[in-house]
Design a protein around this motif. Structure first.
Motif, PDB file in Angstrom:
ATOM      1  N   LEU A   1       1.019  12.417  -9.263  1.00 43.19           N
ATOM      2  CA  LEU A   1       0.275  13.664  -9.043  1.00 43.19           C
ATOM      3  C   LEU A   1       1.205  14.878  -8.985  1.00 43.19           C
ATOM      4  O   LEU A   1       0.858  15.964  -9.456  1.00 43.19           O
ATOM      5  N   GLN A   2       2.391  14.713  -8.420  1.00 41.84           N
ATOM      6  CA  GLN A   2       3.353  15.819  -8.395  1.00 41.84           C
ATOM      7  C   GLN A   2       3.782  16.193  -9.802  1.00 41.84           C
ATOM      8  O   GLN A   2       3.943  17.380 -10.112  1.00 41.84           O
ATOM      9  N   GLU A   3       3.958  15.203 -10.662  1.00 41.03           N
ATOM     10  CA  GLU A   3       4.337  15.487 -12.049  1.00 41.03           C
ATOM     11  C   GLU A   3       3.200  16.217 -12.767  1.00 41.03           C
ATOM     12  O   GLU A   3       3.453  17.169 -13.519  1.00 41.03           O
ATOM     13  N   ARG A   4       1.970  15.809 -12.530  1.00 38.99           N
ATOM     14  CA  ARG A   4       0.828  16.513 -13.138  1.00 38.99           C
ATOM     15  C   ARG A   4       0.730  17.944 -12.631  1.00 38.99           C
ATOM     16  O   ARG A   4       0.421  18.867 -13.398  1.00 38.99           O
ATOM     17  N   LEU A   5       0.997  18.158 -11.339  1.00 42.41           N
ATOM     18  CA  LEU A   5       0.976  19.506 -10.777  1.00 42.41           C
ATOM     19  C   LEU A   5       2.061  20.376 -11.405  1.00 42.41           C
ATOM     20  O   LEU A   5       1.825  21.535 -11.749  1.00 42.41           O
ATOM     21  N   ARG A   6       3.251  19.804 -11.571  1.00 46.42           N
ATOM     22  CA  ARG A   6       4.347  20.546 -12.194  1.00 46.42           C
ATOM     23  C   ARG A   6       3.966  20.963 -13.606  1.00 46.42           C
ATOM     24  O   ARG A   6       4.192  22.111 -14.020  1.00 46.42           O
ATOM     25  N   GLN A   7       3.352  20.056 -14.359  1.00 47.49           N
ATOM     26  CA  GLN A   7       2.925  20.376 -15.720  1.00 47.49           C
ATOM     27  C   GLN A   7       1.850  21.454 -15.728  1.00 47.49           C
ATOM     28  O   GLN A   7       1.886  22.377 -16.556  1.00 47.49           O
ATOM     29  N   ALA A   8       0.896  21.363 -14.800  1.00 47.14           N
ATOM     30  CA  ALA A   8      -0.178  22.358 -14.739  1.00 47.14           C
ATOM     31  C   ALA A   8       0.388  23.734 -14.396  1.00 47.14           C
ATOM     32  O   ALA A   8      -0.017  24.749 -14.981  1.00 47.14           O
ATOM     33  N   GLU A   9       1.328  23.796 -13.452  1.00 50.12           N
ATOM     34  CA  GLU A   9       1.937  25.083 -13.101  1.00 50.12           C
ATOM     35  C   GLU A   9       2.718  25.653 -14.266  1.00 50.12           C
ATOM     36  O   GLU A   9       2.709  26.875 -14.492  1.00 50.12           O
ATOM     37  N   LEU A  10       3.375  24.808 -15.033  1.00 50.33           N
ATOM     38  CA  LEU A  10       4.106  25.271 -16.206  1.00 50.33           C
ATOM     39  C   LEU A  10       3.143  25.846 -17.248  1.00 50.33           C
ATOM     40  O   LEU A  10       3.399  26.921 -17.814  1.00 50.33           O
TER      41      LEU A  10
ATOM     42  N   GLU B   1       0.829  -1.204   0.000  1.00 47.54           N
ATOM     43  CA  GLU B   1       0.000   0.000   0.000  1.00 47.54           C
ATOM     44  C   GLU B   1       0.866   1.257   0.000  1.00 47.54           C
ATOM     45  O   GLU B   1       0.584   2.221  -0.715  1.00 47.54           O
ATOM     46  N   LEU B   2       1.946   1.231   0.786  1.00 54.32           N
ATOM     47  CA  LEU B   2       2.853   2.375   0.839  1.00 54.32           C
ATOM     48  C   LEU B   2       3.502   2.617  -0.520  1.00 54.32           C
ATOM     49  O   LEU B   2       3.587   3.765  -0.988  1.00 54.32           O
ATOM     50  N   ALA B   3       3.936   1.566  -1.181  1.00 51.70           N
ATOM     51  CA  ALA B   3       4.551   1.708  -2.504  1.00 51.70           C
ATOM     52  C   ALA B   3       3.541   2.255  -3.507  1.00 51.70           C
ATOM     53  O   ALA B   3       3.868   3.118  -4.334  1.00 51.70           O
ATOM     54  N   LYS B   4       2.296   1.790  -3.416  1.00 52.84           N
ATOM     55  CA  LYS B   4       1.239   2.275  -4.316  1.00 52.84           C
ATOM     56  C   LYS B   4       0.999   3.764  -4.090  1.00 52.84           C
ATOM     57  O   LYS B   4       0.881   4.538  -5.049  1.00 52.84           O
ATOM     58  N   LEU B   5       0.923   4.169  -2.834  1.00 52.18           N
ATOM     59  CA  LEU B   5       0.682   5.575  -2.520  1.00 52.18           C
ATOM     60  C   LEU B   5       1.852   6.459  -2.966  1.00 52.18           C
ATOM     61  O   LEU B   5       1.640   7.591  -3.420  1.00 52.18           O
ATOM     62  N   ARG B   6       3.065   5.952  -2.832  1.00 55.20           N
ATOM     63  CA  ARG B   6       4.234   6.726  -3.283  1.00 55.20           C
ATOM     64  C   ARG B   6       4.208   6.920  -4.798  1.00 55.20           C
ATOM     65  O   ARG B   6       4.541   7.991  -5.302  1.00 55.20           O
ATOM     66  N   ARG B   7       3.846   5.871  -5.529  1.00 54.29           N
ATOM     67  CA  ARG B   7       3.743   6.006  -6.988  1.00 54.29           C
ATOM     68  C   ARG B   7       2.671   7.016  -7.372  1.00 54.29           C
ATOM     69  O   ARG B   7       2.863   7.846  -8.268  1.00 54.29           O
TER      70      ARG B   7
END
Length: 137
Positions: free
Chosen positions: A103-112, A92-98
């Protein structure tokens, strides 16, 4: 290499025979149950031995499979995955980390994209209204 009578050298071909490496047979639960039913259907003398030779199995398999069937271990009749069992919390921890990384990558793209939109709006002399996130409406 050997020399012919006319002086030419004749090369001998190396032995290229490939010897097959033996593999351990694995029986599914259905195969084991089928074989046990066939053995129980044998009535004449020598029929079980003929069945074992035809299927290429040992009589010790039958004893093991019978014990597993009597103990009700249906999953014991199928091959087990070897090694330690995975920890459900670690999975579960590995799934949540992925998911967090995605989501962080999507946020970075949205901010760009937003920063590019702001720069384009400034180039054309327009100002974009920034929404008030604290306002519920």
């Amino acid at each position: 290499m050997s020399e012919n009578s006319n002086g030419k050298v004749k090369e001998e071909m190396p032995n290229t025979e490939v010897v097959a490496k033996g593999r351990r047979r694995r029986f599914t639960a259905a195969e084991k149950l089928r074989l046990l039913r066939e053995v129980e259907a044998c009535r004449g003398s020598g029929e079980i031995g003929a069945l074992l030779r035809r299927e290429g199995i040992y009589s010790s398999y039958l004893g093991t499979w019978r014990k597993q069937r009597e103990a009700g271990e249906l999953d014991g009749l199928s091959p087990h995955k070897r090694g330690p069992k995975p920890d459900p919390q670690a999975l579960e921890l590995a799934k949540l980390r992925r998911e967090k990384a995605r989501l962080q990558e999507r946020l970075r793209q949205a901010e760009l994209i937003i920063s590019v939109q702001k720069k384009v709006a400034q180039m054309f002399g327009e100002t974009l209204e920034t929404p008030n996130l604290d306002d519920p409406s």
